[in-house]
Motif scaffolding. Structure first.
Motif, PDB file in Angstrom:
ATOM      1  N   ILE A 247       0.869  -1.389   0.425  1.00  0.00           N
ATOM      2  CA  ILE A 247      -0.104   0.029  -0.059  1.00  0.00           C
ATOM      3  C   ILE A 247       0.999   1.505  -0.038  1.00  0.00           C
ATOM      4  CG2 ILE A 247      -1.611   1.288   1.485  1.00  0.00           C
ATOM      5  CD1 ILE A 247      -3.181  -1.271   2.278  1.00  0.00           C
ATOM      6  N   ALA A 248       2.574   1.146   0.636  1.00  0.00           N
ATOM      7  CA  ALA A 248       2.699   2.410   0.787  1.00  0.00           C
ATOM      8  C   ALA A 248       3.402   2.886  -0.910  1.00  0.00           C
ATOM      9  CB  ALA A 248       3.631   1.969   1.825  1.00  0.00           C
ATOM     10  N   GLY A 249       3.002   1.285  -1.964  1.00  0.00           N
ATOM     11  CA  GLY A 249       3.655   1.862  -3.092  1.00  0.00           C
ATOM     12  C   GLY A 249       2.881   2.439  -3.853  1.00  0.00           C
ATOM     13  N   ALA A 250       1.584   1.541  -3.168  1.00  0.00           N
ATOM     14  CA  ALA A 250       0.100   1.932  -4.302  1.00  0.00           C
ATOM     15  C   ALA A 250       0.050   3.324  -3.951  1.00  0.00           C
ATOM     16  CB  ALA A 250      -0.396   1.106  -3.968  1.00  0.00           C
ATOM     17  N   ILE A 251       0.123   4.011  -3.048  1.00  0.00           N
ATOM     18  CA  ILE A 251      -0.507   4.976  -2.038  1.00  0.00           C
ATOM     19  C   ILE A 251       0.257   6.475  -2.512  1.00  0.00           C
ATOM     20  CG2 ILE A 251       0.306   5.583   0.086  1.00  0.00           C
ATOM     21  CD1 ILE A 251      -2.033   6.949   1.633  1.00  0.00           C
ATOM     22  N   THR A 252       1.798   6.280  -2.285  1.00  0.00           N
ATOM     23  CA  THR A 252       2.794   7.161  -3.652  1.00  0.00           C
ATOM     24  C   THR A 252       2.829   7.213  -4.994  1.00  0.00           C
ATOM     25  OG1 THR A 252       4.771   5.662  -3.140  1.00  0.00           O
ATOM     26  CG2 THR A 252       4.039   7.707  -1.144  1.00  0.00           C
TER      27      THR A 252
END
Length: 424
Positions: A247-252
């Motif tokens: 989700i860190a990759g997705a949200i940024t």
């Protein structure tokens, strides 16, 4: 006391290696009480919960040492320290999983005195199913001054159901399983938890000489054995840490490669990310998360494995807060687990909670501010929101985060986040 400071708006890119699963490591470490001879456990993360468990096991007479390859060596010498049966309040209050010493102590030493557990405040989590299962095996149990006091002569196999109001019990299954492996006869656990961490404990015990079948299903059959021996064992990767970095990759709107993952343990998380519009490529023990810049709102329901885990709810809430449109989260494990929503609202999120539901009207605009962490996964959700919030986010009470994530600020920084830990 430390805090984390994040300057939002920076795309993450690069590789990150996922650590071993803390929720597998803790009961496996406790199960070493049952074993004759030394064990070497590989993949144990260096986090506060593990340090607390080490203190508890040393208090019970364990000889524990760190090995150069990152493994943990654990031995309990037969015939020594049988009088050490107490897991004290000052240690057990720090994390709920410490209660998993109850079953091994009772099985190996015949007596146990374990404080009622603490940990994250995420709703009611009674241990009545643990005690019900141990009583069915023949244990005598009473409570006194906040302690569970258990005793038994010879535990005997029986048929036990561990179904509760909100489904199965993970730690309860672990406690009953570890008590039953040395019991006389056969134990059948119905409505057992199926989570990968429970499976990992069963595989560990089998490698040590136990006879457990039905692993991964809701019915476990355990044939009691006379003795268990020490083993070398590597625990599974942490599926919650993996999901958090996804989700860190997705949200940024970034691109992250995760190494050392079990994609078969992440099916529900990956499917939901793909439904939202995130590109996830799973191959062997790696996963690549990539943004396609077009995300859709989604509805989420947390349920026992193999469904979406409650420990990913806060992280998904942070992501959905940044996606235009209406999303609904149904929390079916811990209905009150929405404390983080108030902190996300401080950052500009539009969230309405009507337990057990949270309705999110997403917007791509969050603002940095001061927020407080209420529990481990709530802290992860606030960090994720801070990565994309405009301005600077100050995250306080991060000792909750340190319980489950090893140096999360350094690992995110290596991916391109502008994040630091500072002393308040």
């Amino acid at each position: 006391m430390d805090k984390i400071v994040i300057e939002g708006g920076h795309r993450l890119e690069g590789k990150v290696r996922i650590n071993g699963a803390k929720n597998a490591a803790l009961p496996i470490m406790a199960a070493c009480l049952l074993l004759h001879g030394p064990s070497r456990i590989k993949g144990i993360p260096n986090i506060v919960d593990i340090q607390t468990q080490i203190k508890i096991l040393k208090n019970l007479g364990g000889d524990i040492r760190h090995i150069e390859d990152g493994s943990l060596g654990i031995i309990f010498r037969d015939g020594e320290h049988k009088e050490k049966i107490t897991a004290p309040y000052d240690l057990v209050r720090k994390m709920r999983a410490s209660v998993c010493v109850l079953g091994p102590l009772l099985s190996k030493r015949g007596n146990a005195k374990v404080s009622y557990p603490g940990g994250c405040v995420i709703g009611q989590r009674p241990i009545d199913l643990h005690l019900k299962g141990l009583k069915a095996l023949g244990a005598r149990i009473e409570t006194d001054e906040g302690y569970v006091i258990a005793s038994a002569g010879t535990l005997k196999g029986t048929r036990i159901s561990l179904k509760g109001q909100y489904g199965t019990t993970v730690l309860g299954t672990c406690n009953v399983m570890t008590a039953a492996v040395l019991a006389e006869g056969t134990t059948i656990i119905e409505d057992a938890a199926c989570e990968p961490e429970v499976q990992d404990l069963a595989y560990f015990l089998n490698k040590a000489g136990a006879k457990i079948s039905g692993i991964g299903g809701s019915i476990l059959t355990i044939e009691g054995v006379k003795e268990l021996h020490g083993v070398d064992y590597e625990i599974i990767p942490d599926r919650i840490e993996a999901g958090t970095f996804m989700i860190a990759g997705a949200i940024t709107k970034g691109e992250i490669t995760l190494e050392n993952v079990r994609n078969d343990h992440l099916v529900a998380t990956i499917e939901k990310l793909r439904e939202i519009g995130v590109e996830v490529t799973a191959n062997g023990n790696t996963a690549v998360v990539k943004s396609n810049n077009t995300y859709r709102p989604a509805n989420i329901t947390t349920m026992p494995y193999p469904c979406l885990p409650t420990d990913m709810q806060a992280q998904f809430m942070a992501l959905l807060c940044t996606i235009s449109g209406k999303s609904v989260i149904a929390e079916k494990i811990f209905p009150d687990r929405f404390i983080h929503s108030a902190e996300l609202r401080r950052m500009g999120a539009d969230i309405r909670v009507d337990v057990p539901y949270a309705t999110i009207n997403g917007s791509p605009f969050l603002s940095g501010t001061h927020v407080m962490v209420s529990d481990l996964r709530a802290g992860a959700g606030l960090v994720l929101a801070g990565l994309v919030a405009k301005g600077t986010t100050h995250i306080h009470r991060i000792y909750h985060l340190d319980r489950g994530y090893e140096q999360i600020e350094k690992r995110l920084s290596q991916l391109g986040a502008h994040i630091t830990r500072v002393s308040e």
